[in-house]
Design an enzyme around this catalytic site. Sequence first.
Site, PDB file in Angstrom:
ATOM      1  N   ASP A 111       5.454  -5.535  -6.126  1.00 27.63           N
ATOM      2  CA  ASP A 111       5.129  -5.317  -6.007  1.00 27.63           C
ATOM      3  C   ASP A 111       5.273  -4.101  -5.779  1.00 27.63           C
ATOM      4  OD1 ASP A 111       2.779  -5.371  -4.070  1.00 27.63           O
ATOM      5  OD2 ASP A 111       4.243  -6.530  -2.372  1.00 27.63           O
ATOM      6  N   ASP A 213      -0.970  -4.403  -5.276  1.00 27.71           N
ATOM      7  CA  ASP A 213      -1.643  -3.895  -3.583  1.00 27.71           C
ATOM      8  C   ASP A 213      -3.065  -4.139  -3.623  1.00 27.71           C
ATOM      9  OD1 ASP A 213      -0.771  -4.798  -0.766  1.00 27.71           O
ATOM     10  OD2 ASP A 213      -1.408  -2.389  -0.939  1.00 27.71           O
ATOM     11  N   GLU A 275      -3.858  -8.256  -5.857  1.00 26.23           N
ATOM     12  CA  GLU A 275      -4.137  -8.574  -5.058  1.00 26.23           C
ATOM     13  C   GLU A 275      -5.539  -8.632  -5.390  1.00 26.23           C
ATOM     14  OE1 GLU A 275      -3.533  -8.936  -0.032  1.00 26.23           O
ATOM     15  OE2 GLU A 275      -3.992  -6.780  -1.455  1.00 26.23           O
ATOM     16  N   HIS A 346       2.740 -13.053   2.928  1.00 27.61           N
ATOM     17  CA  HIS A 346       3.172 -12.087   3.915  1.00 27.61           C
ATOM     18  C   HIS A 346       2.388 -12.005   4.944  1.00 27.61           C
ATOM     19  CE1 HIS A 346       2.054  -9.245   0.879  1.00 27.61           C
ATOM     20  NE2 HIS A 346       1.716  -8.665   2.253  1.00 27.61           N
ATOM     21  N   ASP A 347       0.730 -11.971   4.465  1.00 27.33           N
ATOM     22  CA  ASP A 347      -0.758 -11.403   6.130  1.00 27.33           C
ATOM     23  C   ASP A 347      -1.607 -12.885   6.370  1.00 27.33           C
ATOM     24  OD1 ASP A 347      -0.477  -8.833   4.700  1.00 27.33           O
ATOM     25  OD2 ASP A 347      -1.101  -8.961   2.369  1.00 27.33           O
TER      26      ASP A 347
END
Length: 545
Positions: A111, A213, A275, A346-347
């Site tokens: 990430d 991210d 993302e 995970h969000d």
Amino acid sequence: NQEKASPVPSDGPITKAWWKEAVFYQIYPRSFYDSNGDGIGDLKGILDKLDYLQDLGIGALWLSPVYDSPNDDNGYDIRDYEKIMKEFGTMEDFDLLLEETHKRGMRLIMDLVVNHTSDEHAWFRKALENPEGKEGGYYFLVPSEDSSNPPNNWVSFFSGGAWNYYDKAKCWALHLFSKKQMDLNWDNPALRREVTDMVNFWLDKGVDGFRMDVINYISKERNADGSLPQGNETIGGLMTFTGIEHYYYGPHLHAYLKELKANAFAPHNAFSVGETPGLGMHMCQLITGEERGELDMVFSFDQLETPGHTRFDDYTYDLNYYRDYITDWMLHYGNQCRMSLFYNNHDNPRMISKVTTDPSFYGPVAVLLAALQFTLRGTPFVFQGDEMGLVNYPFTSMEQISDVESVNLYKELLEKGQSEEEAFHTILAGTRDHARVLLPWNQNTPLPQKIHPEITAIYKELIALRASHEALIYGQFRVLNHKKDRFVYKRWDDKDSFVVECNLGAAGKRAAFPGGSCTLIFRTPAYKKEPMKDLGPYEVRIWKY
Ligand code: TEU
Ligand code: CA
């Protein structure tokens, strides 16, 4: 925006690539597998589960951040990019994990969180010590004697304003996320070099790429005098996040992505998936078009909520919307662009729980989502626990909630006059903690969540089906029936043809297929004994002919 709309989306031949063929698996290390019993998942835990992942048919792992961090946002606030988080293990553990992943024929991506750093990062500390110095230019520091009026009206994604005031340094600093996640100034060439060097540090180790991210937020629009503009209140009112129009697709986004690709990703032949919340299909085409040299893929999020809803609304997700969304993208995204296929990360709360609250449908919905994910055109990203059929966690009080977003939102809702019950109801619908509880590997634990080995077996079966038929990976796509609650589509190439028939609703209905000679190769196991003329609730069938 001055960007030329190239490439023109086309149906030309698709270039083959490992990342188009692989099924990715996202690991949120903190809650994946705890190897030493301290309650926190760790790198050795991932190592212990590599055989399981290989057996499932996974081709690549994406690790959410494993870097040194004070964990204000569970590792998305990085203190040191080249150090492993203590609770997760050591750099030796990481090197071994990478080696063992590769040995099993799988790839590993990390990430990359470079829209912001932790306020405990050495750069930010130095910046505060000397706002005029080199690191001062890495952030959005605005000198001011006035500690009550921030430089503009932008708000944070995690409640409240987007600016902190620092008394000693006498300046404001921008944070779009938590108060400890300080936005980096990408307009500064030295900062961009630092980021490039860091990316190369990991790629030199043999890491296969990165998930990036909120990468579409890195370029912030500026006024002529260099200051950051005021957010439009009407847009802010509609979007919640005042100021977002100035950075979700900023003026230098394409240039910065191209530069990073040329100086780090391309020389390593490394993979990138951005993302990119809020970008629609056309902007995503501009970022992922093959000859543009920016990113390989993006995560676009418009499929996660149906129109008119946000994550914190308690509502039932209508899969007809997903059908129409995915059909539109598959028909119009173009063959130079590759879609990512996912429902969870995970969000977000678990997708099964959004679709149904009737436990008797959990199994069929899990199977339906899996069948879609592995037979539609794109690259599937499984989120840890999807393959166990996990649903939302039955949290009963705020004491069990630890995510910074939820904690801040809860406070905000109480301040706005909501009762504790009302506010908790909202948190329960949308909290990211649903996706962040330790996976219940052991079926005998007292945890309220149970794993479903029969779902895991179906993941394995469908991943293997996809892996052994290019028609499912690169083949054409056509919708045959999209009446209410129905989704029948065809995938084919020169060698094979498949038809997938889905019931997207909770009511049984008449099956429309088969027509002609074909073989049923998959059917939702719960309905195996039912007559073929009836489609059960959320039933899915795969035919080959
Ligand atoms: O997520 C970005 C994120 O949370 C967005 O979905 C954002 O809330 C959205 O733009 C609002 O519509 C990434 C990570 O996945 C998340 O875990 C981090 O908390 C966040 O960035 C900050 O690093
Ligand atoms: Ca541990």
